[in-house]
Design an enzyme around this catalytic site. Structure first.
Site, PDB file in Angstrom:
ATOM      1  N   ALA A 189       0.797  -1.230   0.000  1.00  0.00           N
ATOM      2  CA  ALA A 189       0.000   0.000   0.000  1.00  0.00           C
ATOM      3  C   ALA A 189       0.838   1.292   0.000  1.00  0.00           C
ATOM      4  O   ALA A 189       0.665   2.136  -0.891  1.00  0.00           O
ATOM      5  CB  ALA A 189      -0.980  -0.036   1.172  1.00  0.00           C
ATOM      6  N   ARG A 233      -5.316   0.133  -9.162  1.00  0.00           N
ATOM      7  CA  ARG A 233      -5.688  -0.987  -8.285  1.00  0.00           C
ATOM      8  C   ARG A 233      -6.747  -0.475  -7.303  1.00  0.00           C
ATOM      9  O   ARG A 233      -6.672   0.678  -6.882  1.00  0.00           O
ATOM     10  CB  ARG A 233      -4.476  -1.547  -7.524  1.00  0.00           C
ATOM     11  CG  ARG A 233      -3.556  -2.381  -8.412  1.00  0.00           C
ATOM     12  CD  ARG A 233      -2.489  -3.109  -7.611  1.00  0.00           C
ATOM     13  NE  ARG A 233      -2.990  -4.308  -6.977  1.00  0.00           N
ATOM     14  CZ  ARG A 233      -2.250  -5.046  -6.124  1.00  0.00           C
ATOM     15  NH1 ARG A 233      -1.017  -4.678  -5.821  1.00  0.00           N
ATOM     16  NH2 ARG A 233      -2.754  -6.144  -5.576  1.00  0.00           N
ATOM     17  N   GLN A 245       4.337 -13.253  -2.113  1.00  0.00           N
ATOM     18  CA  GLN A 245       5.071 -12.084  -1.596  1.00  0.00           C
ATOM     19  C   GLN A 245       5.932 -12.472  -0.393  1.00  0.00           C
ATOM     20  O   GLN A 245       6.988 -11.894  -0.176  1.00  0.00           O
ATOM     21  CB  GLN A 245       4.084 -10.974  -1.178  1.00  0.00           C
ATOM     22  CG  GLN A 245       3.423 -10.260  -2.327  1.00  0.00           C
ATOM     23  CD  GLN A 245       2.109 -10.883  -2.710  1.00  0.00           C
ATOM     24  OE1 GLN A 245       1.888 -12.076  -2.501  1.00  0.00           O
ATOM     25  NE2 GLN A 245       1.231 -10.105  -3.306  1.00  0.00           N
ATOM     26  N   ASP A 251      -4.043  -2.859   3.799  1.00  0.00           N
ATOM     27  CA  ASP A 251      -4.199  -2.072   2.571  1.00  0.00           C
ATOM     28  C   ASP A 251      -5.260  -0.992   2.727  1.00  0.00           C
ATOM     29  O   ASP A 251      -5.259   0.000   1.994  1.00  0.00           O
ATOM     30  CB  ASP A 251      -4.531  -2.980   1.396  1.00  0.00           C
ATOM     31  CG  ASP A 251      -3.317  -3.825   1.044  1.00  0.00           C
ATOM     32  OD1 ASP A 251      -3.127  -4.871   1.693  1.00  0.00           O
ATOM     33  OD2 ASP A 251      -2.527  -3.402   0.183  1.00  0.00           O
ATOM     34  N   LYS A 262      -3.803  -8.647   2.654  1.00  0.00           N
ATOM     35  CA  LYS A 262      -3.603  -9.769   1.727  1.00  0.00           C
ATOM     36  C   LYS A 262      -4.448 -10.978   2.116  1.00  0.00           C
ATOM     37  O   LYS A 262      -4.584 -11.312   3.291  1.00  0.00           O
ATOM     38  CB  LYS A 262      -2.105 -10.134   1.726  1.00  0.00           C
ATOM     39  CG  LYS A 262      -1.701 -11.256   0.810  1.00  0.00           C
ATOM     40  CD  LYS A 262      -2.125 -11.045  -0.626  1.00  0.00           C
ATOM     41  CE  LYS A 262      -1.657  -9.731  -1.212  1.00  0.00           C
ATOM     42  NZ  LYS A 262      -2.361  -9.353  -2.451  1.00  0.00           N
TER      43      LYS A 262
HETATM   44  O1  MRU Z   1      -1.085  -7.295  -3.599  1.00  0.00           O
HETATM   45  P1  MRU Z   1       0.017  -6.596  -2.864  1.00  0.00           P
HETATM   46  O2  MRU Z   1       1.329  -7.323  -2.933  1.00  0.00           O
HETATM   47  O3  MRU Z   1       0.143  -5.142  -3.244  1.00  0.00           O
HETATM   48  O4  MRU Z   1      -0.456  -6.658  -1.352  1.00  0.00           O
HETATM   49  C1  MRU Z   1       0.373  -6.178  -0.339  1.00  0.00           C
HETATM   50  C2  MRU Z   1      -0.193  -6.375   0.998  1.00  0.00           C
HETATM   51  O5  MRU Z   1      -1.280  -6.892   1.173  1.00  0.00           O
HETATM   52  C3  MRU Z   1       0.554  -5.811   2.166  1.00  0.00           C
HETATM   53  O6  MRU Z   1       0.443  -6.663   3.257  1.00  0.00           O
HETATM   54  C4  MRU Z   1      -0.045  -4.452   2.472  1.00  0.00           C
HETATM   55  O7  MRU Z   1       0.070  -3.570   1.405  1.00  0.00           O
HETATM   56  C5  MRU Z   1       0.366  -3.797   3.692  1.00  0.00           C
HETATM   57  S1  MRU Z   1       2.022  -3.541   4.119  1.00  0.00           S
HETATM   58  C6  MRU Z   1       2.841  -2.482   3.233  1.00  0.00           C
END
Ligand code: MRU
Length: 345
Positions: free
Chosen positions: A49, A90, A197, A238, A249
């Protein structure tokens, strides 16, 4: 600290470390215009995020550079279109919309200046967003470190590190801080299907930092929690709603349910830029659904039969009643979340 910049703006080009190919290859994706920035966010060259928010801000810088020689009304119209385009890249991480809104307000306040002066202000604002994110992460890390006991074993999900932010990280920032302050911690990192990730990015950051850790497949977490092997769970978010419900996530909600069943503290680590003050509860948060190929294929190789349908939501919502606390740069927010989040406005 990591030795690679997640996001770097140099000579009017935005360089992003390409998270689609890490950790096997270290490549940079160069964005020369805002459309390439939109692609980089949508295709997950850049993820997380806060990283998405800062990237979008530099997308606005590139749009201003592209259009600043137009007549004022054309410039303002094209900027509006570019901002809307970036805003749609997104849907779930609210830092994106937050950065675009901040730029929109800046342009509105300064619309009577020369285009080149507006473009200058936009560049300064992007730099401010970039620098603020680093400071914010360090403040969250300090607050979060207070709840990490010496010798703690921490479970984390997805990537929340320097790669998911401008620098340092959210949940992984707390982990980094605990490690750096000699807390003698141990980390279990969920691999985080389907985009891995955890397996690709968190594991890479943990190895780089020399933080003692093991990578697990997502379904191991329940056993570790039941067996008393986890002292605390730290994840990012997020989008956090006014009542404390937090989108993160996919798989985070499941972890929170198990944590609650076994009385393991479950913390969200997120800056206030991840709070959507216009969202009453998690029910309203749009959850991105991504291509089924993320599930049927691994690294381009098919693993599921042709013809199978896929349901692939990228995020889920953890209800506030499963959350022990939300660690922000302004301190740790606890129940009653609605009242305490309102004080952060
Ligand atoms: O789909 P992504 O890789 O952008 O998702 C990322 C996440 O869900 C992280 O856990 C979230 O952005 C919070 S931490 C920076």
């Amino acid at each position: 600290m990591k030795n690679i910049n997640t996001i770097e703006f140099k000579d009017n080009i935005l360089y992003l470390i390409d998270q689609r190919v890490l950790p096997v290859k270290t490549e940079f994706f160069a964005c020369k215009d805002y459309k390439e920035v939109e692609f980089a966010i949508r295709d997950m060259v850049v993820r997380g995020a806060p990283a998405i928010g800062a990237t979008a801000a530099y997308g606005v810088v590139l749009a201003a550079n592209e259009f600043k020689n137009e007549e004022k009304d054309v410039f303002l119209k094209k900027m509006e279109e570019a901002l809307d385009f970036l805003n749609r890249s997104r849907p779930t991480a609210v830092n994106l919309m937050w950065a675009i809104k901040r730029m929109k307000e800046l342009i509105e306040e300064n619309k009577d200046l020369a285009n080149s002066e507006i473009a200058q202000k936009i560049l300064k604002e992007a730099e401010t967003i970039y620098n603020e994110d680093i400071e914010t992460n360090k403040a969250m890390a300090r607050h979060g470190n207070e709840i990490v006991e010496k010798g703690a074993t921490i479970l984390t999900h997805c990537n929340t590190g320097a790669l998911a932010t401008v620098e340092y990280g959210t949940a992984l920032g707390v982990i980094r801080e605990a490690h750096n302050t000699g807390k003698d911690i141990f980390v279990y990192a969920d691999e985080t299907r389907p985009r891995l990730q955890g397996g690709k990015l968190t594991a890479w950051e943990l190895v780089q930092e020399g933080i003692p850790a093991k990578l697990i497949v997502d379904s191991v977490a329940a056993t570790l929690i039941r067996d008393g092997k986890i002292d605390v769970i730290l994840t990012g978010a997020d989008r956090v709603a006014n009542n404390g419900d937090a989108a993160n996530k996919i798989g985070t909600f499941m972890l929170s349910v198990i944590a609650k069943a076994y009385n393991v503290p479950f913390y969200i680590v997120a800056p206030t830029t991840t709070i959507d003050f216009e969202m009453e509860s998690g029910k309203g948060i749009e959850i991105e659904e991504r291509d089924g190929e993320e599930v049927t294929h691994i690294n381009g190789n098919r693993i599921a039969p042709e013809g199978i349908e896929v349901y692939n939501p990228a995020f889920d919502v953890t209800p506030h009643e499963n959350i022990t606390g939300i660690i922000t740069e302004k301190g740790i927010i606890r129940a009653p979340f609605k009242e305490n989040i309102a004080k952060l406005k």
